[in-house]
Design an enzyme around this catalytic site. Structure first.
Site, PDB file in Angstrom:
ATOM      1  N   LEU A  84       0.965  -1.029   0.055  1.00  0.00           N
ATOM      2  CA  LEU A  84      -0.157  -0.096   0.032  1.00  0.00           C
ATOM      3  C   LEU A  84       0.726   1.101  -0.061  1.00  0.00           C
ATOM      4  CD1 LEU A  84      -2.552  -1.185   2.713  1.00  0.00           C
ATOM      5  CD2 LEU A  84      -3.097  -0.804   0.412  1.00  0.00           C
ATOM      6  N   GLU A 113      -9.864   0.351   8.312  1.00  0.00           N
ATOM      7  CA  GLU A 113      -9.648  -0.579   9.215  1.00  0.00           C
ATOM      8  C   GLU A 113      -8.268  -0.560   9.829  1.00  0.00           C
ATOM      9  OE1 GLU A 113      -9.232  -3.855   6.251  1.00  0.00           O
ATOM     10  OE2 GLU A 113     -10.969  -3.371   5.402  1.00  0.00           O
ATOM     11  N   LYS A 115      -4.434  -1.097  10.787  1.00  0.00           N
ATOM     12  CA  LYS A 115      -3.418  -2.002   9.886  1.00  0.00           C
ATOM     13  C   LYS A 115      -2.583  -2.647  10.885  1.00  0.00           C
ATOM     14  CE  LYS A 115      -0.063  -0.795   6.562  1.00  0.00           C
ATOM     15  NZ  LYS A 115       1.197  -1.659   7.015  1.00  0.00           N
ATOM     16  N   ASP A 117      -0.117  -5.169  12.297  1.00  0.00           N
ATOM     17  CA  ASP A 117       1.519  -5.059  11.996  1.00  0.00           C
ATOM     18  C   ASP A 117       1.938  -6.781  12.253  1.00  0.00           C
ATOM     19  OD1 ASP A 117       3.977  -4.405  11.431  1.00  0.00           O
ATOM     20  OD2 ASP A 117       4.336  -3.156  13.292  1.00  0.00           O
ATOM     21  N   ARG A 136       3.474 -13.700   1.372  1.00  0.00           N
ATOM     22  CA  ARG A 136       3.645 -12.561   0.328  1.00  0.00           C
ATOM     23  C   ARG A 136       4.933 -12.932  -0.599  1.00  0.00           C
ATOM     24  NH1 ARG A 136       3.568  -6.398  -0.675  1.00  0.00           N
ATOM     25  NH2 ARG A 136       5.601  -6.444  -1.181  1.00  0.00           N
ATOM     26  N   TYR A 224      -8.712  -9.604   5.605  1.00  0.00           N
ATOM     27  CA  TYR A 224      -9.096  -8.164   5.114  1.00  0.00           C
ATOM     28  C   TYR A 224      -8.989  -7.828   3.895  1.00  0.00           C
ATOM     29  CZ  TYR A 224      -3.907  -7.740   5.160  1.00  0.00           C
ATOM     30  OH  TYR A 224      -2.625  -8.246   4.860  1.00  0.00           O
ATOM     31  N   LYS A 311      -0.191   5.921   8.450  1.00  0.00           N
ATOM     32  CA  LYS A 311       0.734   5.375   9.790  1.00  0.00           C
ATOM     33  C   LYS A 311       0.617   6.206  10.716  1.00  0.00           C
ATOM     34  CE  LYS A 311       3.355   2.259   7.490  1.00  0.00           C
ATOM     35  NZ  LYS A 311       4.393   1.409   7.954  1.00  0.00           N
ATOM     36  N   CYS A 405      35.734  -8.148  27.812  1.00  0.00           N
ATOM     37  CA  CYS A 405      34.471  -8.638  28.666  1.00  0.00           C
ATOM     38  C   CYS A 405      34.507  -7.932  29.868  1.00  0.00           C
ATOM     39  CB  CYS A 405      34.490 -10.132  28.670  1.00  0.00           C
ATOM     40  SG  CYS A 405      33.089 -10.703  29.458  1.00  0.00           S
ATOM     41  N   CYS A 408      34.482 -11.011  32.767  1.00  0.00           N
ATOM     42  CA  CYS A 408      35.708 -11.906  32.895  1.00  0.00           C
ATOM     43  C   CYS A 408      36.918 -11.417  32.254  1.00  0.00           C
ATOM     44  CB  CYS A 408      35.390 -13.106  32.366  1.00  0.00           C
ATOM     45  SG  CYS A 408      35.267 -13.239  30.494  1.00  0.00           S
ATOM     46  N   CYS A 423      31.986 -12.562  23.939  1.00  0.00           N
ATOM     47  CA  CYS A 423      32.984 -13.093  24.830  1.00  0.00           C
ATOM     48  C   CYS A 423      33.279 -14.557  24.417  1.00  0.00           C
ATOM     49  CB  CYS A 423      32.655 -13.091  26.226  1.00  0.00           C
ATOM     50  SG  CYS A 423      33.678 -13.700  27.566  1.00  0.00           S
ATOM     51  N   CYS A 429      33.494 -17.774  32.127  1.00  0.00           N
ATOM     52  CA  CYS A 429      32.677 -16.302  31.921  1.00  0.00           C
ATOM     53  C   CYS A 429      31.112 -16.609  32.484  1.00  0.00           C
ATOM     54  CB  CYS A 429      32.405 -15.626  30.659  1.00  0.00           C
ATOM     55  SG  CYS A 429      31.931 -14.025  30.822  1.00  0.00           S
TER      56      CYS A 429
HETATM   57  S1  IVH Z   1      -5.217  -4.175   2.284  1.00  0.00           S
HETATM   58  C1  IVH Z   1      -3.877  -4.466  -2.094  1.00  0.00           C
HETATM   59  N1  IVH Z   1      -5.785  -4.365   4.804  1.00  0.00           N
HETATM   60  O1  IVH Z   1      -0.155  -4.002   5.007  1.00  0.00           O
HETATM   61  C2  IVH Z   1      -3.798  -4.089  -0.699  1.00  0.00           C
HETATM   62  N2  IVH Z   1      -3.474  -4.764   4.421  1.00  0.00           N
HETATM   63  O2  IVH Z   1       1.403  -2.196   3.061  1.00  0.00           O
HETATM   64  C3  IVH Z   1      -4.093  -5.414   0.293  1.00  0.00           C
HETATM   65  N3  IVH Z   1      -2.074  -4.838   6.508  1.00  0.00           N
HETATM   66  O3  IVH Z   1       0.818  -6.233   2.834  1.00  0.00           O
HETATM   67  C4  IVH Z   1      -3.741  -4.942   1.537  1.00  0.00           C
HETATM   68  N4  IVH Z   1      -3.503  -4.341   7.800  1.00  0.00           N
HETATM   69  O4  IVH Z   1       0.279  -6.928   5.097  1.00  0.00           O
HETATM   70  C5  IVH Z   1      -4.765  -4.347   3.966  1.00  0.00           C
HETATM   71  N5  IVH Z   1      -6.433  -4.162   7.131  1.00  0.00           N
HETATM   72  C6  IVH Z   1      -5.411  -4.252   6.253  1.00  0.00           C
HETATM   73  C7  IVH Z   1      -4.188  -4.615   6.710  1.00  0.00           C
HETATM   74  C8  IVH Z   1      -3.168  -4.688   5.773  1.00  0.00           C
HETATM   75  C9  IVH Z   1      -2.348  -4.859   7.502  1.00  0.00           C
HETATM   76  C10 IVH Z   1      -0.654  -5.037   5.827  1.00  0.00           C
HETATM   77  C11 IVH Z   1      -0.515  -6.112   4.718  1.00  0.00           C
HETATM   78  C12 IVH Z   1      -0.078  -5.420   3.454  1.00  0.00           C
HETATM   79  C13 IVH Z   1       0.692  -4.206   4.058  1.00  0.00           C
HETATM   80  C14 IVH Z   1       0.529  -3.201   3.001  1.00  0.00           C
END
Ligand code: IVH
Length: 667
Positions: A84, A113, A115, A117, A136, A224, A311, A405, A408, A423, A429
């Site tokens: 994205l 939604e 995001k 991590d 991926r 998602y 972000k 170290c 020791c 070390c 040690c």
């Molecule tokens: S949609 C073509 N929805 O963010 C778009 N991605 O930078 C498909 N991610 O590779 C992604 N939460 O691993 C989408 N609610 C969400 C997400 C999400 C996390 C991650 C995902 C993607 C990355 C894109």
């Protein structure tokens, strides 16, 4: 029971378990206790083991994973997995909305939604059953991690309700904070390197070779994005709701938004609220809801035009660097840690920050008493991300990485290509001695019940243990004399130590903690070199002739056994009655019909899963190899076999056989 009855019973148990999983994971409303659940599962496992003809890779029992390691196959994505485009400001989000409206000529609905991590995954379902799970990778092709993904309990193996016959669904595999903290606590106890954040832990776990370890790591998954022909709805949001009905855990806290204002409201709310979530999030994804509009706007080379990631900003503060400590870990790695003037950051007071290694210090160009910027990213310990050189005192001096170290005084070493200084004084040690003992007693090594790192610390402080052989000379009175050690706990430790006499030789080899000798190498060694006496005498040539053992490992083994104190240690372990020879266990149904033959398998099989076929080959004394060479005896070809394998086998004149031909070989 007649086979027909067995089959019926197995089907019934599978349904029951699926339903309980659904109640538990989806509805959050379990109707039976864990104990009862385990009992049903136990019945099913027993039946499937007894009647393997009814086994099914999508049976809920398969979530416990298998022990057989396998390399991952690369699979082409049907639709590339794009990333994205990122935005860091509200203005950029508003521009995104304007762009969408201009491109589409309408004012469509959006979906916001969280995001997550973690690490992304693509699942293929056919006729309501999970077919394949692929990472991926590079976006075009990824690793087939189906066996590992099957172990994740929130991934439905069989769907419910009215699902499309064939579709792809994408989502994020995450490790919840609670699981992550627990995993790192265990790793620190065992002297293993910690995962920096839940994302690394999730992706590292997903790529593990042993799916039973994956099963134990308690990953979670949220979905998602649904792709396919003739999907039942145009709206992404509506599709997500449907997917929830089919059994998927969907993107949490998704909301439909009419316009930029509603989107910005969502961003502000979650920037604060995300602190309380059980998993890591790094932003919000904003998507055009209608698939029709999505298609109209389309993609750039790298990302969809119909979605954007916003972000969250990492919180950052400035404070003063007071001093740098150097800590020696249980593996010998030296980590620099900054002591800071205490400062508020993300709801906690920060006094220390990790500096990771010498390169990081150098990269920052850090001087003592510098004003530094500290950030809390996804990492556990905050990190120093920059220096305000304008405020530097002329008299201050650069931070120097130590040469000796701190525990020791041995001169530190750094291996080519590695970031950390170590070390090397492994037998003297203190943190390294303790680390070795902790490794020895750890679950995958000798698994000594009742003994943990705290007790090892105490035993070390009291001068009662200096190496692993000392453990076997501990007396009950000595244990009881330790702080907070009761009669029962002492008995448990002694019993735990006695039980290690049953641990097989391969795990004893692993437990010794010889550098580069991990679990797999230890297994190979025990299989090829059948006793400690032979192992002690083995020279480089003998060792490197063992499958998968290269010069680096062989040298490390020879070096370890060349030390007098290690030979003494082995003699004392022999005195403690540990198993120092390989015991030949005849597996049920084992034969030598395939002895001396090596096999490459490719494609999908009817009677066996890939793992089962590999296990069957080994059961009959054959060898599995991943790539075809002139030495390969047979290529076993399944459905959808990779064309490159076929070509190579043909050109090298390697016989290509079917699954049925293979079964005839072993009968
Ligand atoms: S949609 C073509 N929805 O963010 C778009 N991605 O930078 C498909 N991610 O590779 C992604 N939460 O691993 C989408 N609610 C969400 C997400 C999400 C996390 C991650 C995902 C993607 C990355 C894109």
């Amino acid at each position: 029971m007649l086979p027909e009855e067995v089959k019926k019973r197995i089907t019934k148990l599978r349904h029951e378990i699926e339903q309980h999983n659904y109640n538990y994971y989806k509805l959050n409303r379990p109707t039976i206790s864990d104990f009862e659940f385990d009992a049903i599962m136990g019945d099913l496992i027993a039946l499937e083991n007894k009647f393997p003809q009814f086994s099914d890779p999508n049976s809920p029992t398969q979530r416990v994973g298998s022990d057989i390691s396998r390399e991952f196959q690369q699979v082409l994505h049907q639709y590339p997995m794009l990333s994205l485009s990122n935005s860091y400001s509200e203005a950029e989000v508003v521009e995104f909305v304007q762009r969408v409206e201009k491109f589409s000529g309408e004012t469509p609905d959006y979906v916001c939604e969280l995001k997550l991590d973690g690490t992304s995954i693509s699942l293929i379902y056919r006729e309501g059953e999970l077919q394949r799970a692929v990472t991926r990778g590079d976006g075009e092709k990824g690793d087939d991690v189906t066996a590992n993904v099957r172990t994740i309990r929130s991934v439905p193996l069989k769907l419910q309700g009215d699902y499309p016959a064939s579709f792809e669904i994408r989502g994020e595999i995450v490790m919840p904070f609670s699981v992550f903290d627990e995993l790192n606590r265990e790793r620190s106890e065992q002297g293993e390197q910690l995962f920096a954040n839940p994302r690394n832990a999730a992706s590292g776990t997903l790529k593990m070779q042993n799916s039973s370890v994956v099963a134990s790591r308690k990953l979670d998954a949220y979905f998602y994005y649904i792709l396919g022909e003739n999907l039942p709805e145009d709206g992404h949001y509506e599709l997500l709701q449907m997917a929830a009905e089919w059994g998927f855990q969907i993107s949490p806290h998704a909301r439909k938004c009419k316009d930029a204002e509603a989107i910005l409201n969502y961003l502000t709310t979650w920037d604060q609220k995300r602190e309380g979530l059980p998993f890591a999030t790094d932003g919000v994804v904003i998507k055009v809801n209608s698939k029709r509009v999505q298609e109209e706007i389309g993609f750039t080379a790298k990302s969809p035009r119909w979605a954007i990631a916003y972000k969250f900003k990492a919180e950052r503060v400035a404070t003063k660097l007071l001093s740098v400590d150097f800590q020696v870990g249980r593996t010998g790695a030296v980590t620099p840690v900054a002591n800071l003037e205490p400062v508020q950051l993300g709801g906690t007071v920060v006094k220390r920050a990790s500096l990771h290694n010498a390169d990081v210090i150098e990269g920052l160009g850090l001087y003592l008493n510098d004003i530094v910027y500290v950030e809390k990213g996804g990492e556990i310990i905050p990190k120093i991300v920059g220096v305000d050189t304008s405020q530097r005192d002329v008299a201050s001096t650069p931070v120097q990485f130590i040469r000796n170290c701190p525990e020791c005084n041995t001169i530190l070493v750094r291996e080519e290509g590695e970031a950390a200084w170590y070390c090397p004084n492994e037998d003297e040690c203190p943190p390294l001695i303790k680390g070795k003992i902790e490794h020895f007693i750890s679950r995958k090594a000798m698994n000594v019940d009742g003994l943990g790192s705290e007790t090892i610390d105490l035993l070390y402080q009291q001068g009662l243990v200096r190496n692993v052989a000392d453990l076997y000379e501990l007396k009950k009175e000595q244990l009881i004399s330790l702080d907070r050690m009761g009669d029962k706990s002492a008995d448990r430790i002694l019993e735990g130590l006695r039980n290690t006499r049953e641990i097989p030789f391969e795990r004893v080899i692993f437990a010794l903690g010889i550098r580069y000798v991990g679990e797999t190498v230890a297994k190979k060694l025990a299989k090829a070199i059948k006793s400690i006496d032979l192992l002690m005498q083995a020279d480089l040539a003998t060792l490197t002739s063992v499958d998968e053992i290269g010069v680096k490992i062989a040298e490390s083994i020879v070096d370890w056994f060349s030390k007098e104190q290690h030979l003494e240690l082995i003699e004392r372990l022999r005195g403690a009655d540990l198993k120092l020879v390989t015991e030949i266990r005849q597996a049920e149904g084992a034969t030598e019909k395939l002895k001396g033959l090596s096999f490459v398998i490719s494609g999908i099989f009817q009677k066996f899963s890939r793992d089962e076929l590999k296990a069957d080959i080994e059961l009959h004394g054959g060898k599995n190899v991943s790539g075809i060479s002139a030495k390969t005896s047979y290529l076993i070809a399944g459905e959808n076999i990779g064309p490159s394998k076929l070509e190579k086998a043909t050109s090298l004149k390697i016989p290509i056989i079917s699954e049925e031909n293979y079964v005839q070989l072993t009968n």
